[in-house]
Design a protein around this motif. Structure first.
Motif, mmCIF file in Angstrom:
data_model
loop_
_atom_site.group_PDB
_atom_site.id
_atom_site.type_symbol
_atom_site.label_atom_id
_atom_site.label_comp_id
_atom_site.label_asym_id
_atom_site.label_seq_id
_atom_site.Cartn_x
_atom_site.Cartn_y
_atom_site.Cartn_z
ATOM 1 N N ALA A 287 2.310 -6.132 15.070
ATOM 2 C CA ALA A 287 2.673 -5.970 13.993
ATOM 3 C C ALA A 287 1.960 -5.108 12.801
ATOM 4 C CB ALA A 287 3.213 -7.214 13.181
ATOM 5 N N ARG A 288 2.594 -4.137 12.338
ATOM 6 C CA ARG A 288 1.880 -3.320 11.173
ATOM 7 C C ARG A 288 1.619 -4.285 10.062
ATOM 8 N NH1 ARG A 288 4.971 -2.942 6.776
ATOM 9 N NH2 ARG A 288 7.508 -2.888 7.027
ATOM 10 N N ARG A 289 0.780 -3.716 9.179
ATOM 11 C CA ARG A 289 0.720 -4.372 7.591
ATOM 12 C C ARG A 289 1.891 -4.604 7.179
ATOM 13 N NH1 ARG A 289 -3.625 -2.341 3.947
ATOM 14 N NH2 ARG A 289 -3.597 -4.520 3.216
ATOM 15 N N GLY A 290 2.261 -5.758 6.640
ATOM 16 C CA GLY A 290 3.551 -5.884 5.947
ATOM 17 C C GLY A 290 4.823 -6.218 7.104
ATOM 18 N N GLY A 291 4.236 -6.140 8.362
ATOM 19 C CA GLY A 291 5.232 -6.368 9.493
ATOM 20 C C GLY A 291 5.809 -7.926 9.501
ATOM 21 N N ARG A 292 6.817 -8.115 10.321
ATOM 22 C CA ARG A 292 7.263 -9.398 10.577
ATOM 23 C C ARG A 292 7.113 -9.517 12.199
ATOM 24 N NH1 ARG A 292 10.999 -6.383 8.080
ATOM 25 N NH2 ARG A 292 12.570 -6.778 9.364
ATOM 26 N N ILE A 293 6.771 -10.887 12.331
ATOM 27 C CA ILE A 293 6.620 -11.317 13.717
ATOM 28 C C ILE A 293 7.437 -12.604 13.900
ATOM 29 C CG2 ILE A 293 5.082 -12.151 15.625
ATOM 30 C CD1 ILE A 293 3.595 -10.699 12.357
ATOM 31 N N VAL A 294 8.469 -12.649 14.841
ATOM 32 C CA VAL A 294 9.328 -13.467 14.993
ATOM 33 C C VAL A 294 8.893 -14.120 16.553
ATOM 34 C CG1 VAL A 294 11.679 -14.332 15.351
ATOM 35 C CG2 VAL A 294 11.172 -12.577 13.599
ATOM 36 N N THR A 295 8.785 -15.475 16.633
ATOM 37 C CA THR A 295 8.606 -16.066 17.960
ATOM 38 C C THR A 295 9.723 -17.106 18.283
ATOM 39 O OG1 THR A 295 7.167 -17.641 19.375
ATOM 40 C CG2 THR A 295 7.400 -18.092 16.769
ATOM 41 N N VAL A 296 10.497 -16.774 19.488
ATOM 42 C CA VAL A 296 11.355 -17.644 20.035
ATOM 43 C C VAL A 296 11.119 -18.413 21.311
ATOM 44 C CG1 VAL A 296 13.081 -16.192 18.948
ATOM 45 C CG2 VAL A 296 12.602 -15.866 21.557
ATOM 46 N N GLY A 297 9.729 -18.176 21.922
ATOM 47 C CA GLY A 297 9.461 -18.775 23.091
ATOM 48 C C GLY A 297 9.005 -20.271 22.798
ATOM 49 N N LEU A 312 -2.938 -12.865 6.967
ATOM 50 C CA LEU A 312 -1.586 -13.355 6.338
ATOM 51 C C LEU A 312 -1.433 -12.663 4.824
ATOM 52 C CD1 LEU A 312 -1.229 -16.955 7.714
ATOM 53 C CD2 LEU A 312 0.439 -15.250 8.255
ATOM 54 N N VAL A 313 -2.548 -12.899 4.179
ATOM 55 C CA VAL A 313 -2.652 -12.386 2.923
ATOM 56 C C VAL A 313 -3.095 -10.784 2.834
ATOM 57 C CG1 VAL A 313 -3.492 -12.608 0.730
ATOM 58 C CG2 VAL A 313 -3.057 -14.528 1.964
ATOM 59 N N ALA A 314 -3.994 -10.483 3.490
ATOM 60 C CA ALA A 314 -4.709 -9.113 3.251
ATOM 61 C C ALA A 314 -3.834 -8.007 3.889
ATOM 62 C CB ALA A 314 -6.024 -9.211 3.826
ATOM 63 N N ASP A 315 -2.957 -8.514 4.906
ATOM 64 C CA ASP A 315 -2.269 -7.581 5.712
ATOM 65 C C ASP A 315 -0.709 -7.966 5.458
ATOM 66 O OD1 ASP A 315 -4.231 -6.345 6.992
ATOM 67 O OD2 ASP A 315 -3.959 -7.514 8.810
ATOM 68 N N GLY A 316 -0.424 -8.814 4.621
ATOM 69 C CA GLY A 316 0.753 -9.283 4.221
ATOM 70 C C GLY A 316 1.738 -9.421 5.354
ATOM 71 N N LYS A 317 1.543 -9.729 6.400
ATOM 72 C CA LYS A 317 2.144 -10.244 7.611
ATOM 73 C C LYS A 317 3.105 -11.575 7.454
ATOM 74 C CE LYS A 317 -0.506 -7.604 10.909
ATOM 75 N NZ LYS A 317 -1.228 -7.609 12.353
ATOM 76 N N THR A 318 4.393 -11.662 8.122
ATOM 77 C CA THR A 318 5.075 -12.649 8.070
ATOM 78 C C THR A 318 5.341 -13.361 9.228
ATOM 79 O OG1 THR A 318 6.085 -11.965 6.068
ATOM 80 C CG2 THR A 318 7.401 -13.467 7.168
ATOM 81 N N LEU A 319 4.804 -14.468 9.612
ATOM 82 C CA LEU A 319 5.117 -15.132 10.975
ATOM 83 C C LEU A 319 6.302 -16.155 10.924
ATOM 84 C CD1 LEU A 319 4.225 -15.599 14.009
ATOM 85 C CD2 LEU A 319 2.492 -16.982 13.076
ATOM 86 N N MET A 320 7.172 -15.988 11.684
ATOM 87 C CA MET A 320 8.367 -16.812 11.639
ATOM 88 C C MET A 320 8.803 -17.427 12.919
ATOM 89 S SD MET A 320 10.882 -14.266 9.274
ATOM 90 C CE MET A 320 10.516 -12.778 10.274
ATOM 91 N N GLY A 321 9.136 -18.853 13.000
ATOM 92 C CA GLY A 321 9.707 -19.219 14.108
ATOM 93 C C GLY A 321 11.133 -19.006 13.903
ATOM 94 N N SER A 322 11.632 -19.060 15.074
ATOM 95 C CA SER A 322 13.401 -18.675 15.122
ATOM 96 C C SER A 322 13.827 -19.760 16.212
ATOM 97 C CB SER A 322 13.691 -17.568 15.481
ATOM 98 O OG SER A 322 14.969 -17.251 15.914
#
Length: 381
Positions: A287-297, A312-322
């Motif tokens: 994921a790019r900086r500020g990108g969103r990662i979604v996991t469904v597995g 998580l802070v420095a790159d501003g990424k968001t990791l989400m469970g779905s």
């Protein structure tokens, strides 16, 4: 078998694929036969429940994970959780909006409609539904399946590898009768999870780039959902040349084997559908900086994820469970079917083959080998 006795009442004989031991059979399953086709007794539906005839049932890795022991469930259990069905009887004859003969899609998590998560519009996280699924029971308690007087557990409130089933009213969404059952079945899990992960959880916007890890039924559904949402470009990673070729046919700009992602630029949204912690770690990095990662597995519970906490802070990424694609089935299944009608979600392209209930173990081998996308059982009723 369990030793407790089911509640007395009227019942009928059905055929169902029953697992008696999780993780106790080695592949090939065509030889070890973890699933046995048995005659079970199916009790009448209680108020708030529905008796259905199974018209088509899809095979999913969530079924396989119970067979191989990755997902522990109470035994014995009648498997199957993705299906299209026809209503045969109502536990409450005054059930609003549903009648005998209606066609429906079955979904794998009922919601109680009363807990805080349901009240906040997050029925896909309903604790009561999850607890019932974990116990192998229906929402209103207990099982409706038995074999020679002993309980058989329900799989995710459905148990669709069977000729008939009793499900909670909230495990069912009415659909139009002209949708082919082998297509309609896929909306109950693969489409609900994959498309929902993109549209609901990630909230993909037109023009955003998407990368998908894993091109099984859920991964390819996510790819279709990304394209329907206007994502560009859409990239994919999978070891199967055949699945990569299909991804390209469906509209992916790039489809590569694992390890060859070097040419794929950092992406706005990354969707992980494989169910392996190591793959999720790769998805996070992609994921790019500020990108969103979604996991469904759904990985084995023993696996842990290691990521750089600072990022998580420095790159501003968001990791989400779905879970279940953050979907409200009564809202989203009709919406996804409308996209299918418009030609924007060609779900039928995910269907690899159709088989009989008696072929269930051979079909599970194909699923485990990665050669199948979505296989559908058409019970002989």
């Amino acid at each position: 078998m369990a030793i407790s006795n089911p509640s007395p009442g009227n019942s009928r004989d059905i055929a169902a694929a029953v697992l008696t031991q999780s993780g106790g059979h080695s592949a090939p399953y065509a030889t070890s036969h973890p699933l046995e086709i048995r005659t079970l007794q199916l009790a009448d539906p209680k108020p708030g429940e529905v008796l259905v005839r199974i018209d088509a049932a899809g095979l999913c890795h969530s079924d396989l994970s119970v067979i191989n022991g990755d997902r522990q469930r109470p035994m014995p259990m009648a498997l199957g959780h993705e299906a299209a069905a026809t209503v045969l009887a109502l536990g409450d004859p005054e059930e609003a909006g549903l009648a005998v003969g209606d066609r429906a899609v079955l979904v794998f998590l009922p919601s109680c409609g009363q807990c805080p998560t349901c009240q906040s519009g997050e029925g896909y996280l309903c604790a009561n539904g999850a607890a019932a699924n974990g116990k192998g029971e229906l929402m209103r308690g207990g099982t409706r399946l038995s074999c020679q007087g002993e309980h058989v557990h329900h799989h995710l409130g459905v148990s669709a590898f069977a000729t008939q089933a009793v499900v909670d009213r909230r495990s069912l969404v009415k659909v139009d009768a002209e949708i082919p059952p082998e297509t309609a079945a896929l909306f109950g899990c693969a489409v609900l999870t994959g498309v929902g992960a993109v549209m609901n959880t990630a909230g993909v916007r037109p023009g955003e780039s998407v990368l998908i890890y894993g091109l099984g039924g859920v991964g390819l559904a996510a790819l279709l959902g990304a394209l329907a949402a206007g994502a560009q470009p859409v990239h994919a990673v999978d070891p199967s040349p055949e699945k990569r070729a299909l991804a390209l046919e469906l509209g992916a700009a790039i489809a590569v084997a694992p390890g060859d992602e070097g040419g794929v630029p950092a992406t706005d949204v990354v969707v992980e559908t494989v169910g392996k912690a190591a793959v999720l770690a790769q998805a996070y990095k992609a994921a790019r900086r500020g990108g969103r990662i979604v996991t469904v597995g759904l990985p084995n519970p023993a696996e842990s994820l290691e990521i750089n906490a600072l990022s998580l802070v420095a790159d501003g990424k968001t990791l989400m469970g779905s879970y279940m694609g953050s979907s409200i089935p009564s809202r989203d299944i009709p919406r996804y079917i409308a996209l299918w009608r418009a030609g924007r979600l060609p779900v039928e392209r995910l269907l690899t083959s159709k088989g009989s209930l008696e072929e269930i173990n051979e079909l599970m081998d194909r699923l485990a080998s990665g050669t199948a996308i979505r296989q559908v059982i058409l019970p002989d009723w």
